[in-house]
Design a protein around this motif. Structure first.
Motif, short mmCIF file in Angstrom:
data_model
loop_
_atom_site.label_atom_id
_atom_site.label_comp_id
_atom_site.label_asym_id
_atom_site.label_seq_id
_atom_site.Cartn_x
_atom_site.Cartn_y
_atom_site.Cartn_z
N ARG A 61 8.70 3.53 0.52
CA ARG A 61 10.06 4.54 0.23
C ARG A 61 10.89 3.87 -0.10
O ARG A 61 12.02 3.45 -0.61
N ARG A 62 11.03 2.37 0.27
CA ARG A 62 11.90 1.17 -0.54
C ARG A 62 11.60 0.64 -1.46
O ARG A 62 12.06 0.74 -1.83
N ALA A 63 10.17 0.60 -2.17
CA ALA A 63 9.99 0.48 -3.56
C ALA A 63 10.57 1.67 -4.33
O ALA A 63 11.12 1.50 -5.22
N LYS A 64 10.84 3.39 -4.06
CA LYS A 64 11.12 3.73 -4.76
C LYS A 64 12.90 3.65 -5.01
O LYS A 64 13.22 4.30 -5.75
N ALA A 65 13.27 3.39 -3.98
CA ALA A 65 15.27 3.29 -3.51
C ALA A 65 15.28 2.38 -4.63
O ALA A 65 15.77 2.24 -5.00
N LEU A 66 14.20 1.21 -5.17
CA LEU A 66 14.56 0.13 -5.69
C LEU A 66 14.55 0.65 -7.16
O LEU A 66 14.28 -0.48 -7.88
N GLY A 67 14.17 1.62 -7.14
CA GLY A 67 13.11 1.95 -9.04
C GLY A 67 12.18 1.05 -9.22
O GLY A 67 11.35 0.48 -10.40
N ALA A 68 11.03 0.74 -8.31
CA ALA A 68 9.94 0.15 -8.59
C ALA A 68 8.52 0.82 -7.91
O ALA A 68 8.60 2.35 -7.12
N ARG A 69 7.45 0.32 -8.75
CA ARG A 69 6.29 1.13 -7.55
C ARG A 69 5.92 -0.01 -6.53
O ARG A 69 6.09 -0.83 -6.35
N ASP A 70 5.01 0.80 -6.36
CA ASP A 70 3.69 0.24 -4.80
C ASP A 70 2.78 -0.51 -5.67
O ASP A 70 1.80 -0.59 -6.88
N ILE A 71 2.46 -1.78 -5.15
CA ILE A 71 1.19 -2.64 -5.62
C ILE A 71 0.11 -1.74 -5.47
O ILE A 71 -0.04 -1.17 -4.36
N PRO A 72 -0.68 -1.47 -6.16
CA PRO A 72 -2.10 -0.60 -5.90
C PRO A 72 -3.04 -0.96 -4.60
O PRO A 72 -3.21 -2.83 -4.72
N ARG A 73 -2.85 -0.02 -4.05
CA ARG A 73 -4.04 -0.17 -2.80
C ARG A 73 -5.18 -0.25 -3.32
O ARG A 73 -5.58 1.04 -3.10
N VAL A 74 -5.79 -1.38 -2.10
CA VAL A 74 -7.69 -1.29 -2.68
C VAL A 74 -7.84 -0.08 -1.79
O VAL A 74 -7.43 0.34 -0.74
N LYS A 75 -8.63 0.87 -2.03
CA LYS A 75 -9.65 1.54 -1.57
C LYS A 75 -11.24 1.42 -1.44
O LYS A 75 -12.06 1.37 -2.27
N GLY A 76 -11.01 0.64 -0.33
CA GLY A 76 -12.88 -0.15 -0.54
C GLY A 76 -14.00 0.75 0.25
O GLY A 76 -13.58 2.23 0.48
N ARG A 77 -15.10 0.44 0.33
CA ARG A 77 -16.12 1.04 0.89
C ARG A 77 -16.81 1.84 2.42
O ARG A 77 -16.30 2.63 2.67
N TRP A 78 -16.06 0.34 2.98
CA TRP A 78 -16.08 0.61 4.54
C TRP A 78 -14.35 1.22 5.16
O TRP A 78 -12.75 0.28 4.31
N PRO A 79 -14.18 1.64 6.32
CA PRO A 79 -13.02 1.25 6.81
C PRO A 79 -12.38 0.35 7.13
O PRO A 79 -12.86 -0.63 7.48
N LEU A 80 -10.70 1.19 6.83
CA LEU A 80 -9.58 -0.58 6.81
C LEU A 80 -10.52 -1.65 5.92
O LEU A 80 -10.12 -2.77 5.59
N ASN A 81 -10.81 -0.82 5.08
CA ASN A 81 -11.74 -2.57 3.94
C ASN A 81 -12.13 -3.55 4.27
O ASN A 81 -11.98 -4.45 3.46
N LEU A 82 -13.13 -2.87 5.62
CA LEU A 82 -13.54 -4.35 5.52
C LEU A 82 -14.90 -5.27 4.66
O LEU A 82 -15.70 -5.93 4.92
N ASP A 83 -15.26 -3.90 3.96
CA ASP A 83 -15.97 -4.65 2.74
C ASP A 83 -15.61 -5.41 2.53
O ASP A 83 -16.32 -6.30 1.85
#
Length: 588
Positions: A61-83
């Motif tokens: 929400r804050r990123a959009k308000a500033l005309g920015a975008r999110d830093i890409p979030r990694v989607k790992g193989r395991w829950p909570l990116n424990l891998d």
């Protein structure tokens, strides 16, 4: 309790808050025991998931308000990116340093958010992002209170454990002492000569990485204090050409500290490194003992009489001649009366000078063995410019060695002593990207890992020959703008390494004297070679890493022949084992 400033709030959020919220919720639930048990167990993951998703929502929400975008979030193989956490732990033991980040970069780009255990953790090798962090938004990216809390028992209030105005004070205090005018190759040449003369030359294998670590320690202490670690003690109160030796206050305890200083520094660094890796809960792993007590006792025992002697010299009129040196510690005591401040600065300076110098020298030798054709060209220039052993190594000689400087630059590009660095935001920041488009929003109080080693091996920055060891890229017209901005082995911006003149003077002097030593051995038909046969078990580079299929993201595209790791600084796993062996081609 050490570390409680951050540990207690973390324990509250993790262990106290969930059941507290559940207790309030019990007022709305049936008062049966099963509900209580189930609710208590579920309260922990539920609160955790809610907090994690809420932080993602608010950040977007804050990123959009500033005309920015999110830093890409990694989607790992395991829950909570424990891998990702597991892969990170394998670096050095089962994998090469940085390979995990190489693979993540291919999928997620030059900057990405690993979100391990639901917490933001940014990693970047984008030159524009690193420049933004280290220069453009410098005051917003700090070491942070958490790092200082974990390192204070080792680094105290030194320059590497401070931010803001305190850091500026340390920088202004120390900067004059690092001017090239105070750093002379003649100071280091005798130590290097003794080192080279002590190396076995009859075919015995030895770990030159370990030996270079001791040499770097000796030269750093010599420049800082004038003390010669390799000298045996005498009963006289003497004063030498390159320093001062007062024997009246030297004790057996100090001699013991001198012998174990290098090991104590290494142990202290590893303790702090472990604390940083464990994170906020590190005090729970030190409940029964403090692993820094013994190494810090050794370090302080070593420096205490040296500092006291420096204070004794302060204010005295020294009838010195031009050959004698006034050392770093003398300039410190002239600038301040604070004994603890001086001790902290000496420890911080020794940390920076010893390990980074040892790493640089190790990989300079490694490349000589790995690329003998480059080594031949280097030695040819040294013979032509620096002459034989009868000519003194001076600053004028060093300035003329253009290929030698290019050689050192290329070593530092591919093998930066500090391959990774970390900063933490004070407030949100908008990160630029080399790909263009809207900036990326980075929340406040968030850590970012700066992957120098990946940036300096990135073909998008350095071209398709990025894995080639090519000193010529630094010569003639030099680097282009893109390459210059993608080279940060000396750090960048206001925190750029002050010790650069020291490191370059020592490294040039070492390479000149090593070249002469190799020329002498070559006249006896001997060359320096890798000693793969004595590499300690489990430390040899896996053979698959040197194949076309297995070198993906490893071993510099299969060109390396040693396993590169980063425990504290970049190093070779198990040591750099070499021998001076007969060159059978020349004796035929």
């Amino acid at each position: 309790m050490k570390g409680s400033k951050f540990l207690l709030p973390a324990l509250f959020k993790t262990l106290i808050l969930p059941p507290s919220l559940f207790t309030l919720l019990l007022l709305l639930l049936p008062p049966s025991t099963p509900w209580k048990i189930i609710g208590y167990i579920l309260s922990f993951p539920i609160v955790y998931i809610v907090r994690s998703n809420l932080s993602v929502y608010l950040s977007t929400r804050r990123a959009k308000a500033l005309g920015a975008r999110d830093i890409p979030r990694v989607k790992g193989r395991w829950p909570l990116n424990l891998d990702i956490l597991v892969d990170w732990a394998k670096s050095g033991s089962e994998e090469e340093v940085g390979r995990m980040m190489v693979l993540l970069k291919r999928r997620w780009g030059g900057s990405y958010n690993t979100r391990v255990l639901g917490e933001d953790q940014i990693i970047s090798s984008d030159p524009l992002v690193l420049k933004h962090v280290l220069l453009d938004d410098f005051d917003n990216f700090v070491k942070g209170e958490k790092f200082k809390d974990r390192a204070v028992d080792f680094l105290g209030d030194g320059i590497f454990n401070s931010d803001g105005e305190r850091w500026k004070f340390h920088r202004s205090l120390m900067r004059p002492f690092f001017h090239p005018i105070h750093i002379s190759p003649q100071l280091f040449a005798p130590s290097i000569q003794r080192f080279l003369s002590s190396l076995p030359t009859e075919g015995e294998a030895f770990d030159i990485q370990k030996d270079l670590g001791q040499l770097a320690l000796e030269m750093a202490i010599l420049w800082m204090t004038g003390e010669h670690l390799s000298d045996s003690t005498s009963s006289d109160h003497t004063r030498g050409e390159t320093g001062y030796t007062f024997k009246d206050d030297v004790s057996i305890e100090w001699e013991e500290a001198k012998r174990h200083l290098g090991d104590a520094m290494t142990t202290a660094q590893r303790v702090v490194g472990k604390r940083v890796k464990i994170g906020t809960v590190w005090p729970l792993f030190e409940l029964t003992h403090d692993p820094l007590i013994e190494p810090m006792k050794t370090i302080r025992t070593f420096f205490k009489p040296i500092i006291e002697r420096a204070f004794k010299r302060k204010g005295l009129t020294r009838e010195t001649d031009e050959r004698e040196e006034i050392h770093f510690i003398d300039r410190l005591v002239d600038a301040t009366d604070g004994m603890k401040l001086i001790e902290d600065q000496l420890i911080n300076t020794l940390l920076a000078s010893r390990d980074t110098l040892a790493s640089c020298l190790t990989f300079c030798v490694y490349v000589l063995c790995l690329h003998p054709e480059v080594g031949s060209k280097l030695r040819e220039e040294i013979r032509s410019v620096a002459g034989d052993e009868n000519r003194e190594v001076t600053k004028d000689v060093i300035r003329e060695l253009r290929y030698c400087r290019a050689y050192i630059n290329e070593v530092l590009r591919l093998y930066p002593p500090v391959p990774l660095n970390i900063r933490r935001t004070v407030r949100p920041s908008l990160l630029p990207t080399s790909q263009g488009g809207p900036p990326m929003y980075m929340p406040g109080n968030t850590s970012i890992i700066l992957a120098f080693i990946l940036m300096q091996r990135d073909p998008a920055v350095w071209g398709e020959d990025v894995d080639e060891f090519n000193p010529e890229r630094w010569m003639n017209d030099g680097l282009g703008k893109r390459e210059r901005e993608g080279y940060m082995s000396w750090n960048y911006g206001p925190r750029m390494c002050m010790g650069q003149p020291f490191a370059l003077t020592v490294t040039h002097t070492f390479l000149i004297l090593l070249s002469r030593h190799l020329d002498k051995l070559q006249s006896e038909h001997k060359d320096m070679r890798f000693a793969f046969d004595v590499q300690p078990q489990g430390t040899a580079i896996p053979s698959a890493w040197t194949t076309k299929e297995g070198c993906d993201g490893r071993a510099r595209g299969g060109k390396d022949r040693m396993w590169v790791v980063a425990d504290v600084v970049l190093a070779i796993k198990g040591g750099l084992w070499v021998r001076f062996d007969h060159d059978h081609e020349r004796t035929k």
